[in-house]
Design a protein around this motif. Sequence first.
Motif, short mmCIF file in Angstrom:
data_model
loop_
_atom_site.label_atom_id
_atom_site.label_comp_id
_atom_site.label_asym_id
_atom_site.label_seq_id
_atom_site.Cartn_x
_atom_site.Cartn_y
_atom_site.Cartn_z
N UNK A 1 8.43 4.68 40.74
CA UNK A 1 8.21 4.31 42.13
C UNK A 1 9.49 3.82 42.82
N UNK A 2 10.66 4.02 42.18
CA UNK A 2 11.93 3.71 42.81
C UNK A 2 12.36 2.26 42.68
N UNK A 3 11.68 1.48 41.86
CA UNK A 3 12.02 0.07 41.69
C UNK A 3 13.07 -0.07 40.59
N UNK A 4 14.12 -0.83 40.86
CA UNK A 4 15.14 -1.06 39.85
C UNK A 4 14.58 -1.95 38.74
N UNK A 5 14.95 -1.64 37.53
CA UNK A 5 14.49 -2.43 36.39
C UNK A 5 15.49 -3.53 36.04
N UNK A 6 16.61 -3.57 36.72
CA UNK A 6 17.63 -4.57 36.42
C UNK A 6 17.09 -5.97 36.63
N UNK A 7 17.44 -6.83 35.69
CA UNK A 7 17.06 -8.24 35.83
C UNK A 7 18.16 -8.96 36.58
N UNK A 8 17.78 -9.99 37.32
CA UNK A 8 18.76 -10.76 38.06
C UNK A 8 18.64 -12.23 37.70
#
Length: 180
Positions: free
Chosen positions: A4-11
């Motif tokens: 769905x285009x959501x980044x999986x990167x954690x911040x």
Amino acid sequence: MTEDGILEDRDALDAILDQWRHERPDLDLESMAVLARITQLAALVNASVERLLSQHGLQGGEFDVLTALRRSGDPFTLTPSELSRMVMMSRAGMTNRLDKLEASGLVQRTLDPIDRRSFRVALTARGREVIDRVLPAHAANLSRLMADLGDEARNALDGHLRVLLRSASASADAASRRLH
């Protein structure tokens, strides 16, 4: 990236939430995560907008007044009360802003010919030139900030934020009524 285009990167916020989940697993923190990201995003967007406006010798509040006058259509004239409502600020704050814009030659105040107790604020030719030069740069800056979202994601986000804003406004209005 997910389907769905959501980044999986954690911040950094994910790490904070993980700590809270460990310390207080009884709390629902998902709303905190969303609203903290909106707050961070607003700060970054505001800083970007202020940088761009300062390159053109403007501050955000001045830009708001100039855009309100410009979008009002020919003859680009409003009363101070109309301007105050449009940019959601007090009359006193508006007077200070208008003083600065008038000193810069971007607006002109004249007596209202219909109600001589009131003034009209008009965009000068120089003011119109400034806003017509700055507005495309502002729009391009905002588009650049949204570039990582496709049209579908941007439209969905706009819809979700519209619902959230409506809900938060209703909640704030209800709280204000309880205080009065």
